[in-house]
Design a protein around this motif. Sequence first.
Motif, short mmCIF file in Angstrom:
data_model
loop_
_atom_site.label_atom_id
_atom_site.label_comp_id
_atom_site.label_asym_id
_atom_site.label_seq_id
_atom_site.Cartn_x
_atom_site.Cartn_y
_atom_site.Cartn_z
N LEU A 1 -4.82 5.44 7.27
CA LEU A 1 -3.70 4.58 6.91
C LEU A 1 -4.12 3.11 6.89
O LEU A 1 -3.70 2.34 6.02
N ARG A 2 -4.96 2.73 7.83
CA ARG A 2 -5.44 1.34 7.86
C ARG A 2 -6.27 1.04 6.62
O ARG A 2 -6.14 -0.02 6.00
N ASP A 3 -7.16 1.99 6.26
CA ASP A 3 -7.96 1.80 5.05
C ASP A 3 -7.08 1.76 3.81
O ASP A 3 -7.29 0.97 2.89
N GLY A 4 -6.07 2.64 3.80
CA GLY A 4 -5.14 2.65 2.68
C GLY A 4 -4.37 1.35 2.56
O GLY A 4 -4.13 0.85 1.46
N ALA A 5 -3.99 0.79 3.71
CA ALA A 5 -3.28 -0.49 3.70
C ALA A 5 -4.17 -1.61 3.16
O ALA A 5 -3.72 -2.48 2.40
N ASP A 6 -5.44 -1.58 3.55
CA ASP A 6 -6.39 -2.59 3.05
C ASP A 6 -6.55 -2.48 1.54
O ASP A 6 -6.57 -3.49 0.82
N ARG A 7 -6.65 -1.24 1.04
CA ARG A 7 -6.80 -1.04 -0.41
C ARG A 7 -5.53 -1.46 -1.15
O ARG A 7 -5.58 -2.05 -2.23
N ALA A 8 -4.38 -1.13 -0.54
CA ALA A 8 -3.10 -1.50 -1.16
C ALA A 8 -2.97 -3.03 -1.26
O ALA A 8 -2.54 -3.57 -2.28
N ALA A 9 -3.35 -3.73 -0.19
CA ALA A 9 -3.29 -5.19 -0.20
C ALA A 9 -4.24 -5.77 -1.24
O ALA A 9 -3.90 -6.73 -1.95
N ALA A 10 -5.44 -5.16 -1.34
CA ALA A 10 -6.41 -5.64 -2.33
C ALA A 10 -5.90 -5.43 -3.75
O ALA A 10 -6.08 -6.29 -4.62
N ILE A 11 -5.23 -4.29 -3.99
CA ILE A 11 -4.69 -4.01 -5.32
C ILE A 11 -3.56 -4.99 -5.66
O ILE A 11 -3.46 -5.49 -6.79
N LEU A 12 -2.71 -5.29 -4.68
CA LEU A 12 -1.64 -6.25 -4.91
C LEU A 12 -2.20 -7.63 -5.26
O LEU A 12 -1.70 -8.31 -6.16
N ASN A 13 -3.24 -8.02 -4.55
CA ASN A 13 -3.84 -9.33 -4.80
C ASN A 13 -4.58 -9.37 -6.14
O ASN A 13 -4.56 -10.39 -6.83
N ARG A 14 -5.22 -8.28 -6.50
CA ARG A 14 -6.05 -8.26 -7.70
C ARG A 14 -5.22 -8.14 -8.97
O ARG A 14 -5.49 -8.82 -9.98
N TYR A 15 -4.22 -7.25 -8.96
CA TYR A 15 -3.49 -6.94 -10.18
C TYR A 15 -2.11 -7.58 -10.29
O TYR A 15 -1.49 -7.53 -11.35
N GLY A 16 -1.62 -8.14 -9.19
CA GLY A 16 -0.26 -8.65 -9.21
C GLY A 16 0.75 -7.55 -8.90
O GLY A 16 0.40 -6.36 -8.89
N HIS A 17 1.98 -7.94 -8.64
CA HIS A 17 2.98 -6.99 -8.16
C HIS A 17 3.24 -5.84 -9.14
O HIS A 17 3.18 -4.67 -8.76
N ALA A 18 3.54 -6.16 -10.38
CA ALA A 18 3.95 -5.14 -11.34
C ALA A 18 2.88 -4.07 -11.54
O ALA A 18 3.13 -2.87 -11.35
N LYS A 19 1.69 -4.48 -11.93
CA LYS A 19 0.62 -3.53 -12.22
C LYS A 19 0.20 -2.77 -10.96
O LYS A 19 -0.06 -1.56 -11.01
N ALA A 20 0.16 -3.44 -9.82
CA ALA A 20 -0.27 -2.80 -8.59
C ALA A 20 0.71 -1.70 -8.16
O ALA A 20 0.30 -0.62 -7.73
N ILE A 21 2.01 -1.97 -8.28
CA ILE A 21 3.02 -0.98 -7.88
C ILE A 21 2.93 0.27 -8.75
O ILE A 21 3.08 1.39 -8.27
N VAL A 22 2.67 0.08 -10.04
CA VAL A 22 2.53 1.22 -10.95
C VAL A 22 1.23 1.98 -10.67
O VAL A 22 1.23 3.21 -10.55
#
Length: 226
Positions: free
Chosen positions: A114-135
């Motif tokens: 879960l910690r690794d998943g949270a790190d990846r999720a945060a990285a995706i949000l930062n890299r792609y922005g909210h819209a693309k990351a959520i999809v």
Amino acid sequence: MTLAQLAHPAASQVHLAVNLLDAQSLLAAFGTVGIAVVLFAETGLLIGFFLPGDSLLFTAGLLCAGSAGRPGHLSLPWVLLAAATGALAGAQTGYLVGRKAGPAFLARTKSSKLRDGADRAAAILNRYGHAKAIVLARFLPIVRTVLNPLAGVLAVPARTFALWQALGGLLWTVGLVLAGYALGASVPNVDRYLLPIIAVIVIISLVPIGLEVVRSRRARGAGDHA
């Protein structure tokens, strides 16, 4: 396990406990209702990160193919409705819990996954922005579990999250169910190949995570040498 056994597991006269990691076992035990419950738990509750969302959707699509009187048959409209309802309601619940609980929500977990998943999720949000990351998160196991509460923790605007999680959820659920349905309708006796097909789906679903891990390691390595 064949499609007939999925529909009538008692016919084999063997009592099998429900395996929460096995899409076939979940569908045999809970049917269409189980799809909504499993997807809600996987996308809305951190404890559901291990559930087999991808293979469950694809297998359910396979079971929708063929005639209505065929053993193991599921109703395509009901499967699509259950899948969409579970995925959309789960994501929205995860977001609301994350927004209410604050940063301590993920800090309390002891699971390294879960910690690794949270790190990846945060990285995706930062890299792609909210819209693309959520999809995109919808198609990444574990990430789709932790991104929703993380979006709440990071105060992603509620309207933005609701819009894009709905779009991503529909693309994910409808896409995988219809892919399974198309395969089941075009390949005779597809139940003979059910286990290999599910194995391939699981492997494919893990590829994006593997690529993300490799990219993260390369980025860290480049930073260390800078």
